[in-house]
Scaffold this motif. Structure first.
Motif, PDB file in Angstrom:
ATOM      1  N   MET A   1       9.264  -6.354  24.499  1.00 36.90           N
ATOM      2  CA  MET A   1       8.160  -6.889  23.704  1.00 36.90           C
ATOM      3  C   MET A   1       7.253  -7.752  24.601  1.00 36.90           C
ATOM      4  O   MET A   1       7.740  -8.414  25.510  1.00 36.90           O
ATOM      5  N   ALA A   2       5.940  -7.718  24.320  1.00 36.26           N
ATOM      6  CA  ALA A   2       5.004  -8.479  25.153  1.00 36.26           C
ATOM      7  C   ALA A   2       5.126  -9.976  24.867  1.00 36.26           C
ATOM      8  O   ALA A   2       5.490 -10.379  23.763  1.00 36.26           O
ATOM      9  N   LEU A   3       4.815 -10.759  25.867  1.00 33.78           N
ATOM     10  CA  LEU A   3       4.826 -12.210  25.696  1.00 33.78           C
ATOM     11  C   LEU A   3       3.591 -12.676  24.952  1.00 33.78           C
ATOM     12  O   LEU A   3       2.474 -12.304  25.291  1.00 33.78           O
ATOM     13  N   SER A   4       3.815 -13.481  23.931  1.00 30.55           N
ATOM     14  CA  SER A   4       2.705 -14.062  23.178  1.00 30.55           C
ATOM     15  C   SER A   4       3.274 -15.310  22.505  1.00 30.55           C
ATOM     16  O   SER A   4       4.496 -15.479  22.433  1.00 30.55           O
ATOM     17  N   ALA A   5       2.382 -16.138  21.947  1.00 25.72           N
ATOM     18  CA  ALA A   5       2.878 -17.336  21.248  1.00 25.72           C
ATOM     19  C   ALA A   5       3.807 -16.910  20.122  1.00 25.72           C
ATOM     20  O   ALA A   5       4.853 -17.529  19.893  1.00 25.72           O
ATOM     21  N   ASP A   6       3.461 -15.822  19.430  1.00 20.51           N
ATOM     22  CA  ASP A   6       4.280 -15.367  18.296  1.00 20.51           C
ATOM     23  C   ASP A   6       5.635 -14.837  18.752  1.00 20.51           C
ATOM     24  O   ASP A   6       6.673 -15.160  18.174  1.00 20.51           O
ATOM     25  N   SER A   7       5.628 -13.988  19.787  1.00 18.85           N
ATOM     26  CA  SER A   7       6.914 -13.411  20.208  1.00 18.85           C
ATOM     27  C   SER A   7       7.834 -14.485  20.788  1.00 18.85           C
ATOM     28  O   SER A   7       9.055 -14.384  20.707  1.00 18.85           O
ATOM     29  N   ILE A   8       7.253 -15.537  21.354  1.00 18.82           N
ATOM     30  CA  ILE A   8       8.085 -16.627  21.886  1.00 18.82           C
ATOM     31  C   ILE A   8       8.685 -17.434  20.732  1.00 18.82           C
ATOM     32  O   ILE A   8       9.866 -17.777  20.730  1.00 18.82           O
ATOM     33  N   ALA A   9       7.864 -17.722  19.714  1.00 14.56           N
ATOM     34  CA  ALA A   9       8.284 -18.673  18.668  1.00 14.56           C
ATOM     35  C   ALA A   9       9.054 -18.039  17.514  1.00 14.56           C
ATOM     36  O   ALA A   9       9.803 -18.732  16.812  1.00 14.56           O
ATOM     37  N   VAL A  22       2.035 -22.636  22.804  1.00 11.18           N
ATOM     38  CA  VAL A  22       0.728 -22.204  23.294  1.00 11.18           C
ATOM     39  C   VAL A  22       0.987 -21.237  24.441  1.00 11.18           C
ATOM     40  O   VAL A  22       1.761 -21.550  25.355  1.00 11.18           O
ATOM     41  N   TYR A  23       0.382 -20.068  24.369  1.00 13.23           N
ATOM     42  CA  TYR A  23       0.528 -19.083  25.452  1.00 13.23           C
ATOM     43  C   TYR A  23      -0.834 -18.864  26.099  1.00 13.23           C
ATOM     44  O   TYR A  23      -1.828 -18.641  25.406  1.00 13.23           O
ATOM     45  N   LYS A  24      -0.905 -18.949  27.414  1.00 10.11           N
ATOM     46  CA  LYS A  24      -2.169 -18.753  28.132  1.00 10.11           C
ATOM     47  C   LYS A  24      -1.938 -17.755  29.253  1.00 10.11           C
ATOM     48  O   LYS A  24      -0.939 -17.855  29.970  1.00 10.11           O
ATOM     49  N   PRO A  25      -2.857 -16.808  29.425  1.00  7.05           N
ATOM     50  CA  PRO A  25      -2.694 -15.866  30.542  1.00  7.05           C
ATOM     51  C   PRO A  25      -2.763 -16.576  31.903  1.00  7.05           C
ATOM     52  O   PRO A  25      -1.939 -16.324  32.764  1.00  7.05           O
ATOM     53  N   VAL A  26      -3.767 -17.457  32.077  1.00  7.92           N
ATOM     54  CA  VAL A  26      -3.908 -18.171  33.360  1.00  7.92           C
ATOM     55  C   VAL A  26      -4.274 -19.630  33.109  1.00  7.92           C
ATOM     56  O   VAL A  26      -5.137 -19.910  32.282  1.00  7.92           O
ATOM     57  N   VAL A  27      -3.619 -20.523  33.835  1.00 11.19           N
ATOM     58  CA  VAL A  27      -3.977 -21.950  33.777  1.00 11.19           C
ATOM     59  C   VAL A  27      -3.968 -22.482  35.206  1.00 11.19           C
ATOM     60  O   VAL A  27      -3.462 -21.813  36.112  1.00 11.19           O
ATOM     61  N   THR A  28      -4.498 -23.676  35.403  1.00  8.17           N
ATOM     62  CA  THR A  28      -4.307 -24.317  36.715  1.00  8.17           C
ATOM     63  C   THR A  28      -2.812 -24.641  36.821  1.00  8.17           C
ATOM     64  O   THR A  28      -2.104 -24.140  37.673  1.00  8.17           O
ATOM     65  N   SER A  29      -2.354 -25.474  35.888  1.00  5.45           N
ATOM     66  CA  SER A  29      -0.929 -25.831  35.827  1.00  5.45           C
ATOM     67  C   SER A  29      -0.568 -26.071  34.364  1.00  5.45           C
ATOM     68  O   SER A  29      -1.353 -26.706  33.638  1.00  5.45           O
ATOM     69  N   THR A  30       0.578 -25.598  33.964  1.00  7.40           N
ATOM     70  CA  THR A  30       1.003 -25.855  32.573  1.00  7.40           C
ATOM     71  C   THR A  30       1.209 -27.360  32.344  1.00  7.40           C
ATOM     72  O   THR A  30       1.158 -27.822  31.207  1.00  7.40           O
ATOM     73  N   VAL A  48       3.992 -25.170  26.349  1.00  9.58           N
ATOM     74  CA  VAL A  48       2.892 -24.397  26.946  1.00  9.58           C
ATOM     75  C   VAL A  48       3.492 -23.430  27.953  1.00  9.58           C
ATOM     76  O   VAL A  48       4.187 -23.853  28.889  1.00  9.58           O
ATOM     77  N   PHE A  49       3.242 -22.149  27.740  1.00 10.44           N
ATOM     78  CA  PHE A  49       3.732 -21.123  28.671  1.00 10.44           C
ATOM     79  C   PHE A  49       2.529 -20.409  29.271  1.00 10.44           C
ATOM     80  O   PHE A  49       1.589 -20.070  28.555  1.00 10.44           O
ATOM     81  N   ALA A  50       2.551 -20.172  30.573  1.00 12.59           N
ATOM     82  CA  ALA A  50       1.451 -19.430  31.199  1.00 12.59           C
ATOM     83  C   ALA A  50       2.001 -18.253  31.979  1.00 12.59           C
ATOM     84  O   ALA A  50       3.063 -18.329  32.599  1.00 12.59           O
ATOM     85  N   ASP A  51       1.229 -17.186  31.951  1.00 13.91           N
ATOM     86  CA  ASP A  51       1.608 -15.988  32.692  1.00 13.91           C
ATOM     87  C   ASP A  51       1.384 -16.184  34.191  1.00 13.91           C
ATOM     88  O   ASP A  51       2.101 -15.615  35.011  1.00 13.91           O
ATOM     89  N   ALA A  52       0.356 -16.995  34.522  1.00 16.32           N
ATOM     90  CA  ALA A  52       0.068 -17.287  35.928  1.00 16.32           C
ATOM     91  C   ALA A  52      -0.500 -18.691  36.041  1.00 16.32           C
ATOM     92  O   ALA A  52      -1.131 -19.185  35.107  1.00 16.32           O
TER      93      ALA A  52
END
Ligand code: BTN
Length: 257
Positions: A1-9, A22-30, A48-52
């Motif tokens: 399953m893909a990562l998303s705020a919903d699939s995580i929670a 909170v799911y973000k594709p890219v951040v400076t730093s979580t 807060v989870f980030a893909d990158a």
């Protein structure tokens, strides 16, 4: 399953950690994202989870490499009491070790203070940033699929996929990590002590080591950790020193020979 705020929670089953995700594709730093979220009033346990991360950071403000889709980079907002705060990074390391072991079957040791080690190499780390207003952000980074040889910063490190020889679900590992954190934080809040479980995983004890501290280099036999997780070193001249922060840069020998 893909990562998303919903699939995580979804159906996480936790009481506090993951109440908001909170799911973000890219951040400076979580760490920065989580701090903004907290300033905007997010409750304790928000994640807060980030893909990158483009400017992920480790202890001593070192760069932490987080390429898209290859790592777990997560920060969680806590508001611990003054008594609980010193245990937060130990809690993060313990939760990460337990989650990795449950999901992959690999054994995880800790290198003081909180490096996550698999087969003698670093696979992840823990960072706590706190302020005087009682806010503490716990950041956890785990190399899941990252190829360590691709980056100078990770050349001596490893990843779960490399150690296992197969892929690992980031979603499954992240959910388990949040569940372990929830359980350990509730233990901490009800007066529990995580120190014994943490110290049992420390492979630094009993070793003669060199430690780079913020004020200089220390060498000696790591004999114990105190109630705050500080490392006690017995120097060659017999004197003792207590280290609150540092990086174990070299293992000179073990007492086991
Ligand atoms: C270390 O071993 O030096 C600690 C590494 C901590 C990295 C994590 S990744 C998620 C969070 N965001 C950051 O920028 N750093 C922490």
């Amino acid at each position: 399953m893909a990562l998303s705020a919903d699939s995580i929670a979804k159906d996480l089953g936790t009481t506090l950690v993951g109440r908001q995700v909170v799911y973000k594709p890219v951040v400076t730093s979580t760490m920065d994202e989580a701090r903004c979220l907290a300033v905007d009033g997010a409750a304790e346990g928000a994640v807060v989870f980030a893909d990158a991360q483009t400017a992920g950071r480790g202890r001593f403000r070192r760069r932490w490499v987080t390429p898209p889709g290859e790592s777990i980079a997560v920060s969680i907002i806590f508001r611990p009491s003054g008594e609980q705060l010193p245990s937060l990074s130990q809690m993060g390391a313990l939760a990460a070790a337990q989650a990795i072991e449950a999901v992959t079957g690999l054994s995880v040791a800790l290198k003081w203070p909180n490096d996550l080690m698999v087969n003698g190499r670093k696979v992840g780390g823990v960072l706590v940033e706190s302020d005087e207003g009682g806010l503490a952000i716990l950041g956890i980074g785990i190399n899941v699929a990252l190829d360590p040889e691709s980056y100078a910063e990770t050349a001596a490190a490893t990843s779960l996929a490399l150690e296992l020889g197969r892929e690992v679900s980031r979603l499954g590992l992240l959910r388990r990590l949040l569940q372990e954190l929830d359980r350990l934080y509730s233990e901490l809040r009800s007066g529990g002590d995580l120190r014994t479980a943490w110290a049992d995983r420390l492979r630094t004890l009993g070793q003669t080591i060199r430690v780079q501290t913020p004020t200089g280099v220390e060498e000696g036999l790591a004999t114990a950790v105190d109630s705050h997780g500080a490392l006690i070193l017995r120097r060659r001249d017999g004197s003792q020193v207590k280290l609150l922060a540092g990086e174990v840069t070299m293992q000179l020998s073990t007492s086991e020979g």
